[in-house]
Design a protein around this motif. Sequence first.
Motif, PDB file in Angstrom:
ATOM      1  N   ARG A  81     -35.849  49.997 -13.104  1.00 14.57           N
ATOM      2  CA  ARG A  81     -36.693  49.203 -14.349  1.00 14.57           C
ATOM      3  C   ARG A  81     -37.110  48.022 -13.774  1.00 14.57           C
ATOM      4  NH1 ARG A  81     -33.252  52.402 -17.256  1.00 14.57           N
ATOM      5  NH2 ARG A  81     -33.906  52.773 -19.476  1.00 14.57           N
ATOM      6  N   VAL A  82     -36.341  47.128 -13.101  1.00 16.74           N
ATOM      7  CA  VAL A  82     -36.488  45.767 -12.958  1.00 16.74           C
ATOM      8  C   VAL A  82     -37.007  45.449 -11.424  1.00 16.74           C
ATOM      9  CG1 VAL A  82     -34.676  45.157 -14.392  1.00 16.74           C
ATOM     10  CG2 VAL A  82     -34.138  45.100 -11.965  1.00 16.74           C
ATOM     11  N   CYS A  83     -37.095  46.405 -10.489  1.00 16.49           N
ATOM     12  CA  CYS A  83     -37.345  46.315  -9.210  1.00 16.49           C
ATOM     13  C   CYS A  83     -38.780  45.816  -9.227  1.00 16.49           C
ATOM     14  CB  CYS A  83     -37.174  47.459  -8.221  1.00 16.49           C
ATOM     15  SG  CYS A  83     -35.730  47.344  -7.260  1.00 16.49           S
ATOM     16  N   PRO A  84     -39.320  44.859  -8.279  1.00 15.49           N
ATOM     17  CA  PRO A  84     -40.876  45.000  -8.057  1.00 15.49           C
ATOM     18  C   PRO A  84     -41.153  45.922  -7.371  1.00 15.49           C
ATOM     19  CG  PRO A  84     -39.794  43.202  -6.577  1.00 15.49           C
ATOM     20  CD  PRO A  84     -38.707  44.121  -7.586  1.00 15.49           C
ATOM     21  N   VAL A  85     -41.257  47.090  -7.697  1.00  9.64           N
ATOM     22  CA  VAL A  85     -41.716  48.328  -6.755  1.00  9.64           C
ATOM     23  C   VAL A  85     -43.041  48.047  -6.173  1.00  9.64           C
ATOM     24  CG1 VAL A  85     -40.086  50.003  -8.048  1.00  9.64           C
ATOM     25  CG2 VAL A  85     -42.247  49.765  -8.852  1.00  9.64           C
ATOM     26  N   GLU A  86     -43.782  47.554  -6.900  1.00 10.09           N
ATOM     27  CA  GLU A  86     -45.388  47.335  -6.309  1.00 10.09           C
ATOM     28  C   GLU A  86     -45.166  46.691  -5.119  1.00 10.09           C
ATOM     29  OE1 GLU A  86     -44.343  46.450  -9.470  1.00 10.09           O
ATOM     30  OE2 GLU A  86     -45.620  47.569 -10.837  1.00 10.09           O
ATOM     31  N   THR A  87     -44.157  45.674  -4.766  1.00  8.87           N
ATOM     32  CA  THR A  87     -44.101  45.158  -3.464  1.00  8.87           C
ATOM     33  C   THR A  87     -43.154  45.625  -2.462  1.00  8.87           C
ATOM     34  OG1 THR A  87     -42.375  43.330  -4.187  1.00  8.87           O
ATOM     35  CG2 THR A  87     -44.692  43.023  -4.663  1.00  8.87           C
ATOM     36  N   ILE A 276     -43.923  33.627 -14.707  1.00  5.73           N
ATOM     37  CA  ILE A 276     -44.543  34.304 -15.311  1.00  5.73           C
ATOM     38  C   ILE A 276     -43.704  35.315 -16.302  1.00  5.73           C
ATOM     39  CG2 ILE A 276     -45.851  36.693 -14.616  1.00  5.73           C
ATOM     40  CD1 ILE A 276     -46.205  35.361 -11.934  1.00  5.73           C
ATOM     41  N   ASP A 277     -42.503  35.721 -15.908  1.00  7.88           N
ATOM     42  CA  ASP A 277     -41.781  36.259 -17.048  1.00  7.88           C
ATOM     43  C   ASP A 277     -41.758  35.652 -18.376  1.00  7.88           C
ATOM     44  OD1 ASP A 277     -41.034  38.451 -15.451  1.00  7.88           O
ATOM     45  OD2 ASP A 277     -38.636  37.804 -15.186  1.00  7.88           O
ATOM     46  N   ALA A 278     -41.724  34.289 -18.113  1.00 11.28           N
ATOM     47  CA  ALA A 278     -41.311  33.389 -19.576  1.00 11.28           C
ATOM     48  C   ALA A 278     -42.720  33.349 -20.322  1.00 11.28           C
ATOM     49  CB  ALA A 278     -41.093  32.104 -19.133  1.00 11.28           C
ATOM     50  N   VAL A 279     -43.903  33.508 -19.580  1.00  9.10           N
ATOM     51  CA  VAL A 279     -45.198  33.261 -20.386  1.00  9.10           C
ATOM     52  C   VAL A 279     -45.345  34.710 -21.044  1.00  9.10           C
ATOM     53  CG1 VAL A 279     -46.328  31.668 -19.164  1.00  9.10           C
ATOM     54  CG2 VAL A 279     -46.677  33.711 -18.316  1.00  9.10           C
ATOM     55  N   ARG A 280     -44.993  35.599 -20.221  1.00  5.75           N
ATOM     56  CA  ARG A 280     -45.266  37.197 -20.894  1.00  5.75           C
ATOM     57  C   ARG A 280     -44.302  37.409 -22.360  1.00  5.75           C
ATOM     58  NH1 ARG A 280     -45.395  41.827 -16.482  1.00  5.75           N
ATOM     59  NH2 ARG A 280     -46.255  42.851 -18.384  1.00  5.75           N
ATOM     60  N   GLU A 281     -43.162  36.757 -21.952  1.00  9.86           N
ATOM     61  CA  GLU A 281     -41.971  36.882 -23.140  1.00  9.86           C
ATOM     62  C   GLU A 281     -42.509  36.234 -24.235  1.00  9.86           C
ATOM     63  OE1 GLU A 281     -38.161  37.474 -19.917  1.00  9.86           O
ATOM     64  OE2 GLU A 281     -38.627  35.554 -21.048  1.00  9.86           O
ATOM     65  N   LEU A 282     -43.120  34.817 -23.955  1.00 17.59           N
ATOM     66  CA  LEU A 282     -43.578  34.172 -25.088  1.00 17.59           C
ATOM     67  C   LEU A 282     -45.000  34.644 -25.765  1.00 17.59           C
ATOM     68  CD1 LEU A 282     -43.307  30.403 -23.562  1.00 17.59           C
ATOM     69  CD2 LEU A 282     -41.834  31.317 -25.444  1.00 17.59           C
ATOM     70  N   GLY A 303     -45.200  33.886  -7.996  1.00 19.18           N
ATOM     71  CA  GLY A 303     -44.810  34.980  -8.656  1.00 19.18           C
ATOM     72  C   GLY A 303     -45.661  36.159  -8.038  1.00 19.18           C
ATOM     73  N   TYR A 304     -45.230  37.346  -8.555  1.00 24.90           N
ATOM     74  CA  TYR A 304     -45.889  38.562  -7.981  1.00 24.90           C
ATOM     75  C   TYR A 304     -47.275  38.522  -8.784  1.00 24.90           C
ATOM     76  CZ  TYR A 304     -41.385  39.848  -6.366  1.00 24.90           C
ATOM     77  OH  TYR A 304     -40.237  39.910  -5.597  1.00 24.90           O
ATOM     78  N   ALA A 305     -48.367  38.932  -7.855  1.00 25.81           N
ATOM     79  CA  ALA A 305     -49.843  39.187  -8.549  1.00 25.81           C
ATOM     80  C   ALA A 305     -49.952  40.295  -9.506  1.00 25.81           C
ATOM     81  CB  ALA A 305     -50.599  39.479  -7.204  1.00 25.81           C
ATOM     82  N   HIS A 306     -49.079  41.371  -9.071  1.00 25.26           N
ATOM     83  CA  HIS A 306     -49.139  42.593 -10.187  1.00 25.26           C
ATOM     84  C   HIS A 306     -48.619  41.874 -11.446  1.00 25.26           C
ATOM     85  CE1 HIS A 306     -45.100  43.355  -8.532  1.00 25.26           C
ATOM     86  NE2 HIS A 306     -44.777  43.772  -9.790  1.00 25.26           N
ATOM     87  N   GLU A 307     -47.479  41.125 -11.428  1.00 24.80           N
ATOM     88  CA  GLU A 307     -47.061  40.720 -12.835  1.00 24.80           C
ATOM     89  C   GLU A 307     -48.109  39.629 -13.335  1.00 24.80           C
ATOM     90  OE1 GLU A 307     -43.984  41.264 -14.252  1.00 24.80           O
ATOM     91  OE2 GLU A 307     -43.001  42.265 -12.801  1.00 24.80           O
ATOM     92  N   LYS A 312     -52.108  38.084 -17.789  1.00 24.05           N
ATOM     93  CA  LYS A 312     -53.464  37.693 -18.079  1.00 24.05           C
ATOM     94  C   LYS A 312     -54.031  38.657 -18.998  1.00 24.05           C
ATOM     95  CE  LYS A 312     -55.118  36.784 -13.744  1.00 24.05           C
ATOM     96  NZ  LYS A 312     -56.246  36.570 -12.820  1.00 24.05           N
ATOM     97  N   GLN A 313     -53.855  39.607 -18.715  1.00 25.17           N
ATOM     98  CA  GLN A 313     -54.036  40.791 -19.611  1.00 25.17           C
ATOM     99  C   GLN A 313     -53.471  40.690 -21.092  1.00 25.17           C
ATOM    100  OE1 GLN A 313     -53.684  44.882 -17.793  1.00 25.17           O
ATOM    101  NE2 GLN A 313     -54.800  44.092 -15.987  1.00 25.17           N
ATOM    102  N   GLU A 314     -52.240  40.327 -20.972  1.00 28.20           N
ATOM    103  CA  GLU A 314     -51.805  40.083 -22.266  1.00 28.20           C
ATOM    104  C   GLU A 314     -52.153  39.012 -23.006  1.00 28.20           C
ATOM    105  OE1 GLU A 314     -47.580  40.333 -21.078  1.00 28.20           O
ATOM    106  OE2 GLU A 314     -47.623  42.643 -20.476  1.00 28.20           O
ATOM    107  N   GLY A 315     -52.977  37.967 -22.411  1.00 25.55           N
ATOM    108  CA  GLY A 315     -53.512  36.841 -23.131  1.00 25.55           C
ATOM    109  C   GLY A 315     -53.210  35.651 -22.694  1.00 25.55           C
ATOM    110  N   VAL A 316     -52.266  35.431 -21.587  1.00 21.66           N
ATOM    111  CA  VAL A 316     -51.855  34.174 -21.084  1.00 21.66           C
ATOM    112  C   VAL A 316     -52.863  33.498 -20.354  1.00 21.66           C
ATOM    113  CG1 VAL A 316     -50.184  32.832 -19.410  1.00 21.66           C
ATOM    114  CG2 VAL A 316     -49.419  34.938 -20.586  1.00 21.66           C
ATOM    115  N   VAL A 317     -52.912  32.113 -20.688  1.00 21.63           N
ATOM    116  CA  VAL A 317     -53.981  31.465 -19.914  1.00 21.63           C
ATOM    117  C   VAL A 317     -53.202  30.501 -18.987  1.00 21.63           C
ATOM    118  CG1 VAL A 317     -55.652  31.448 -21.573  1.00 21.63           C
ATOM    119  CG2 VAL A 317     -54.415  29.646 -21.583  1.00 21.63           C
ATOM    120  N   ALA A 318     -53.966  30.009 -17.991  1.00 20.88           N
ATOM    121  CA  ALA A 318     -53.199  29.012 -16.820  1.00 20.88           C
ATOM    122  C   ALA A 318     -53.933  27.650 -16.850  1.00 20.88           C
ATOM    123  CB  ALA A 318     -53.131  29.777 -15.548  1.00 20.88           C
TER     124      ALA A 318
END
Lengths: 433, 424
Positions: A81-87, A276-282, A303-307, A312-318
Motif C-alpha cells: 500500500r505505501v511503497c512508492p512503486v512508481e519509482t 505532499i502527504d500533508a497537503v493531500r491530507e488537508l 517529493g515524488y512527482a507522481h504524488e 495538484k489534481q486534487e486541488g492543491v496549489v503551490a
Amino acid sequence: MSTVDKERTEAVFEDFKPAYSHGQALSEANRCLFCADAPCIKACPTGIDIPQFIRKISTENVKASAKTIFDANILGMSCARVCPVETLCVGDCVYNHMDEPPIQIGKLQRYATDIAYAEDWRFFRAGADTGKSVALVGAGPASLACAHELRRHGHACTIYDKRAVVGGLNTTGVAPYKMRAERSEAEAAWILGIGGIEIEYGVEIGANKSWDALLEAHDAMFVGVGLGPDHWLDVPGRDLEGVVGAVDFIERFKPGTVELAAVKSAVVVGGGNTAIDAVRELVGLGIPSVTMVYRGVEDKMSGYAHEWNAAKQEGVVASFRSQPLAFEGEGHVTGVRCAVLDDAKQPTGLQRVIAADLVLLAIGQAKLEGLLAELGGVTFERGRVVVDEAQATTRKGVWAGGDCANGGKEVVNAADEGKRAAQAIDAFLKGAG
Amino acid sequence: MVSLKTNCGGIESPNPFWLASAPPANSGEQVQRAFDLGWGGAVWKTLGTPIRNVSSRFGGLHYRNERAIGFNNIELITDRPLEVNFKEIYDTKKKYPKHAVVVSLMVETREEWKDIIKRSVDAGADGLELNFGCPHGMCERGMGSAVGQEPRVNEEITSWAVEYSSVPVLVKLTPNVGDILPHGLAAQKGGGHGVSLINTIKSIIGVDIDNFVPMPVVANKSTNGGYCGQAVRPIALHMVAQLARSPEFKIPISGIGGVATWRDAVEFILLGSSSVQVCTEVMLRGYRVIDDMVEGLEEYMRSHGFSTIDAMVGKAVPGYSEWGELDMNYESIAKIDSDKCIGCQLCMVACHDGAHQCIHPDASGTTRVPVIDESECVGCNLCQIVCPVPDCISMVEVDNGHAPASWNQHLAGEGTLRPKKGSH
C-alpha cells in the motif's frame, strides 16, 4: 490491542488506489511477462521475487504467492500500500519501454497479502529456542522486521517503545488514503503472531530506562528509533497558535481526532514527501484552500512527482520560490509572509503574504543523535547512525536500521534493513556461542 | 474487381463462409438471420432420428486472459422433429435462393438414408453433408465417427447417398484417425462430390479438481466430447493440406476447424479449401463476425491480386513438402533490434532452457539487451516466438555459400550438407 479511535479523523479517507477484485487481479497478473532476471526484483529493496508471486496469482495459487512475498518482506502487506512503486518496481517494469502500461505490482501484492490476512494464513514458525535474547528499541517497521527474522532463528525478542503504539510511522504517519492505522496494527499483530516477541510500551531511554540496562539484560541490540520531532522555522511568529509540525499533526489525526471546522485556509511549508502527504491530507479533510509553500522551483521538489501530480489534481496549489519570513497574526496565525526568491533561491526583494489559519511545517525531522550518542561507541554522519553493510553500528553488539540509520526512507527500506540486521545478529549470537 | 462467389463440389454460394453444422445452424430463424448478416451458406445441424440432450453440454479451454481458445461439446444431432426442420429448410431456401443450404445427415440403415435424402432434396437442399465425424454419443450407436473411421463403411454409405441424391454430396471426415488420406479417398471412391473436414476431436476439456469429475459436468459425471475452436486450427490445416497435396485426391474440400477470422479462412483456402465452415467463433461472438471476415478476405484478395476464390484455392499446397525435401543448407539466425528491445530477457531464458544456449547477457552489464552468439544460433525461432515486442527479433538469412541440398538428395548421394552448426 487497538490504540485507534473508531471515530478518528482519518476514517473519512478512501483508498487512493482501490483493491483489485479477483477478476481484475487475474487479468493484471496474466499480463506479466515473467521476465528473466527481472528488473522489478532489482528495484525492490527487499528483493521480492515479483514475477513468481504474480505468476502464482495468475494460477490462483494465492497462498504460495503470499508466501513468496512475505518470505522476502514480512511487511509485504503494508508495503503493497505505501511503497512508492512508481519509482521502484513498477517504475522498472519492462512494459515502460513499450506502448503498454506497466504491471500494477503494488496492487497485485496487496491482493495476495490481503487474502493472506483475511484467511489468517501463517507461513513462518519460530526457530528452536537459542537461549539468547535481543533488545529492539522502537516498535516501527525496522524493529518488527528484525524481530520476526530473529524469531525464525530462535532468538527471544523484546521491543521497547516510548509510546503505546505499535508499528511506528506505519501506524501514525502514513497518509490515510494509502493505509489507515488499523491496517498497520493488524500487520503488527500478524507479525507478532510468530510468538516470542515481547513489547514494553512507555519505555523512554534516558527517562525511565538506560541503554546500559538494556545491554545488560540482552545479548544484542537493534536500534530502530526513527527520527525526532519536526524541524521548526525560527522566524517571527514561530510560537503562534496554529503553527504545527506536519509529522506531529498527522500523528494526532491518524489514530485520533483533530478539529478543523474553523480552518478556511492552510499552508504547508516544504517540498518533500511529508509536505505532499500533508497537503493531500488537508484537502481530503475538507479544508477549502490548501497551499504548499516551497523555496525552490517545481521540478526541484524532493517529493515524488507522481504524488505531487496527484496532489495538484486534487486541488492543491503551490507557491514556489517562496521563503517564509514570518508567521503573521495575534495569538493565532492568520498568514505567512514570504520572500519571493529567484530560480537560484536568492531573494528578489519582493514579498507575498499567504492567508493561513493553519500552518504545517514539513521541512524535515530532527535526528536523534543526542539520544543515541549516550549509547557510546556509536558514530554518526550528518546525524545518522553509521552502519556497515550488515547494519552493524560501530559499537559491538549493536545494530541499527530504519530512519535513524538511513536518514528517512521508505517502509520497505526499514523492512530490508531490519531483516538483514537480524541475519547478522543471528550469526553474531551463534558465533558467540 | 474481386468476386467471393464460391463453388464447392457443385454447391454455390455468394461467399465461401458457411455456418458449420452445429447450434448456430439449428433452425430456420437462425440461418435466415445469419444470411441477412452476410453468411454465404449454412450446413444445417445434423438431421437424423431426433435425440435428447443433456445439461450441461459445453466446455471452454481458457488460457491466461483469453477465454475459450478451445471449446468442446457433448451435444448430439438435432433434437427437433424432422418435419419441422424440413419445413424450415424449405422456407429458408424459398427466401434465400442464392445462398447455400446444405443439409447434414446421420442415420443408420440404407433405407433410412434413402428416405432422409429424398426428404432433404424435396425440401430444397443445395447439397448434403454426410456426418461421418461426430466423436461422441452417436459413434457409440454405430454412426458418426464410427463410420468415418472405417474407409470401407464410409465408401459404401457415400455410394448409397450419391445414388439417392440429385444434389452434390459432401462427406464430413473425422480427425480421430491416424492418417486422413485413406478416409478422404474412400469418400472420393464412393462418389462423393467433396469432403468437409475436420469434425471435432475426441476430447476431455478439463477436470473439476475439487469434485473429481471431468468437465462439462452432468450431475456427477461427464463424458468425452468433441474439441474445436481456434486451438484445433493447426490440426485441421494439416489434414486439409494432407488431402490437397495428394495426387490421388481430386475432389473439393470444405475446410473446418478454428476459423475465427478472415485470415484463418485465407489459410484454409490457400491449403486447398474451396469453402470454409465456422461454428465456434459464432457461438462465442455471434453471426456479426461475418462482416470482418468478408471485408478482410476481399481486401486480402485485392492486395494479393486474386479476383476469384478459385484462383486462391491451394496456392500454398506446393509449398507443403516432406521434411526430406527441405533445403538443409538454408541458414538463418536471430537478430535483436536493440532499439525495440525492452530488456525482458524472455528470449535469453527460452534459449538457455529450451533451445541452444546461444543468447547471453551483455558482457558489459550496461544494457539488458541480450547478445546472440551467431556462431551458435541454429535459427530455431524460439526467441522470436517468445519475444513480446512486435518485430523486435527477426530471423535473417545467412549466405553461407552452400548450394541447396535436401536430406533426400543427401541420401541419394547428390549434394553436400553443410556442417552441423552449434556445439549444443
